[in-house]
Design a protein around this motif. Sequence first.
Motif, PDB file in Angstrom:
ATOM      1  N   MET A  61     -22.531   7.410   5.672  1.00 32.43           N
ATOM      2  CA  MET A  61     -21.135   7.694   5.369  1.00 32.43           C
ATOM      3  C   MET A  61     -20.442   6.382   5.008  1.00 32.43           C
ATOM      4  O   MET A  61     -20.514   5.403   5.736  1.00 32.43           O
ATOM      5  N   SER A  62     -19.749   6.367   3.922  1.00 28.84           N
ATOM      6  CA  SER A  62     -19.093   5.158   3.431  1.00 28.84           C
ATOM      7  C   SER A  62     -17.801   4.858   4.191  1.00 28.84           C
ATOM      8  O   SER A  62     -17.063   5.769   4.558  1.00 28.84           O
ATOM      9  N   THR A  63     -17.569   3.592   4.423  1.00 27.63           N
ATOM     10  CA  THR A  63     -16.317   3.167   5.056  1.00 27.63           C
ATOM     11  C   THR A  63     -15.416   2.453   4.037  1.00 27.63           C
ATOM     12  O   THR A  63     -14.479   1.774   4.419  1.00 27.63           O
ATOM     13  N   LYS A  64     -15.716   2.662   2.768  1.00 28.40           N
ATOM     14  CA  LYS A  64     -14.929   2.024   1.710  1.00 28.40           C
ATOM     15  C   LYS A  64     -13.448   2.388   1.828  1.00 28.40           C
ATOM     16  O   LYS A  64     -12.580   1.540   1.673  1.00 28.40           O
ATOM     17  N   TRP A  65     -13.145   3.654   2.113  1.00 28.74           N
ATOM     18  CA  TRP A  65     -11.757   4.104   2.247  1.00 28.74           C
ATOM     19  C   TRP A  65     -11.036   3.331   3.337  1.00 28.74           C
ATOM     20  O   TRP A  65      -9.861   3.013   3.195  1.00 28.74           O
ATOM     21  N   LEU A  66     -11.741   3.020   4.433  1.00 25.45           N
ATOM     22  CA  LEU A  66     -11.121   2.284   5.532  1.00 25.45           C
ATOM     23  C   LEU A  66     -10.818   0.853   5.116  1.00 25.45           C
ATOM     24  O   LEU A  66      -9.720   0.357   5.337  1.00 25.45           O
ATOM     25  N   ARG A  67     -11.782   0.193   4.494  1.00 25.74           N
ATOM     26  CA  ARG A  67     -11.555  -1.180   4.029  1.00 25.74           C
ATOM     27  C   ARG A  67     -10.412  -1.250   3.030  1.00 25.74           C
ATOM     28  O   ARG A  67      -9.562  -2.130   3.106  1.00 25.74           O
ATOM     29  N   GLU A  68     -10.364  -0.294   2.099  1.00 24.26           N
ATOM     30  CA  GLU A  68      -9.295  -0.283   1.097  1.00 24.26           C
ATOM     31  C   GLU A  68      -7.933  -0.019   1.742  1.00 24.26           C
ATOM     32  O   GLU A  68      -6.949  -0.657   1.398  1.00 24.26           O
ATOM     33  N   SER A  69      -7.898   0.907   2.692  1.00 23.74           N
ATOM     34  CA  SER A  69      -6.634   1.218   3.377  1.00 23.74           C
ATOM     35  C   SER A  69      -6.113   0.016   4.145  1.00 23.74           C
ATOM     36  O   SER A  69      -4.918  -0.289   4.110  1.00 23.74           O
ATOM     37  N   LEU A  70      -6.995  -0.670   4.843  1.00 17.42           N
ATOM     38  CA  LEU A  70      -6.582  -1.835   5.620  1.00 17.42           C
ATOM     39  C   LEU A  70      -6.125  -2.984   4.729  1.00 17.42           C
ATOM     40  O   LEU A  70      -5.225  -3.740   5.100  1.00 17.42           O
ATOM     41  N   SER A  71      -6.710  -3.100   3.555  1.00 20.09           N
ATOM     42  CA  SER A  71      -6.374  -4.229   2.674  1.00 20.09           C
ATOM     43  C   SER A  71      -4.972  -4.115   2.081  1.00 20.09           C
ATOM     44  O   SER A  71      -4.397  -5.124   1.683  1.00 20.09           O
ATOM     45  N   VAL A  72      -4.404  -2.924   2.007  1.00 21.11           N
ATOM     46  CA  VAL A  72      -3.078  -2.760   1.402  1.00 21.11           C
ATOM     47  C   VAL A  72      -1.972  -2.544   2.439  1.00 21.11           C
ATOM     48  O   VAL A  72      -0.820  -2.349   2.070  1.00 21.11           O
ATOM     49  N   MET A  73      -2.315  -2.601   3.707  1.00 29.15           N
ATOM     50  CA  MET A  73      -1.297  -2.400   4.749  1.00 29.15           C
ATOM     51  C   MET A  73      -0.345  -3.585   4.798  1.00 29.15           C
ATOM     52  O   MET A  73      -0.752  -4.733   4.635  1.00 29.15           O
ATOM     53  N   GLU A  74       0.918  -3.273   5.019  1.00 31.14           N
ATOM     54  CA  GLU A  74       1.912  -4.330   5.187  1.00 31.14           C
ATOM     55  C   GLU A  74       1.791  -4.920   6.585  1.00 31.14           C
ATOM     56  O   GLU A  74       1.183  -4.333   7.472  1.00 31.14           O
ATOM     57  N   GLU A  75       2.421  -6.058   6.777  1.00 24.17           N
ATOM     58  CA  GLU A  75       2.445  -6.679   8.103  1.00 24.17           C
ATOM     59  C   GLU A  75       3.249  -5.810   9.058  1.00 24.17           C
ATOM     60  O   GLU A  75       4.174  -5.116   8.638  1.00 24.17           O
ATOM     61  N   PRO A  76       2.920  -5.843  10.357  1.00 23.72           N
ATOM     62  CA  PRO A  76       3.676  -5.031  11.317  1.00 23.72           C
ATOM     63  C   PRO A  76       5.148  -5.446  11.367  1.00 23.72           C
ATOM     64  O   PRO A  76       5.482  -6.611  11.212  1.00 23.72           O
ATOM     65  N   ASN A  77       6.004  -4.474  11.594  1.00 20.18           N
ATOM     66  CA  ASN A  77       7.443  -4.688  11.666  1.00 20.18           C
ATOM     67  C   ASN A  77       7.806  -5.004  13.119  1.00 20.18           C
ATOM     68  O   ASN A  77       7.848  -4.107  13.967  1.00 20.18           O
ATOM     69  N   THR A  78       8.087  -6.255  13.409  1.00 21.57           N
ATOM     70  CA  THR A  78       8.362  -6.662  14.787  1.00 21.57           C
ATOM     71  C   THR A  78       9.705  -6.137  15.295  1.00 21.57           C
ATOM     72  O   THR A  78       9.874  -5.940  16.495  1.00 21.57           O
ATOM     73  N   THR A  79      10.636  -5.871  14.401  1.00 24.11           N
ATOM     74  CA  THR A  79      11.925  -5.307  14.820  1.00 24.11           C
ATOM     75  C   THR A  79      11.722  -3.900  15.368  1.00 24.11           C
ATOM     76  O   THR A  79      12.258  -3.551  16.432  1.00 24.11           O
ATOM     77  N   ALA A  80      10.955  -3.080  14.672  1.00 28.07           N
ATOM     78  CA  ALA A  80      10.667  -1.722  15.143  1.00 28.07           C
ATOM     79  C   ALA A  80       9.890  -1.769  16.448  1.00 28.07           C
ATOM     80  O   ALA A  80      10.172  -1.009  17.379  1.00 28.07           O
TER      81      ALA A  80
END
Length: 96
Positions: free
Chosen positions: A1-20
């Motif tokens: 089973m490929s984990t390509k979707w996971l790597r791609e999803s993680l690569s485009v995530m923004e930094e966590p919002n510390t205010t929230a």
Amino acid sequence: MSTKWLRESLSVMEEPNTTALESVRDRARNILRPLGALARFDEIAAWVASWQSTERPQIANPTALVFAADHGVARAGTSAYPTEVTASMLEAYRSS
């Protein structure tokens, strides 16, 4: 089973919002309840809030990742099941 979707999803995530994150932590500290009650849930809510960039995090479609493997100790006879059972157990998870 490929984990390509996971790597791609993680690569485009923004930094966590510390205010929230801090807003959810503050709200949890101000709710009247015994000290430490729901502590792990509070941590998870703050973490989710930081990634969703909102003070009111929501999880609409929860998903779980299951990691399964055999190791040398199982082959030495210390496991309750033979190592071949791992693949069968994983297939059962996958099909449910």
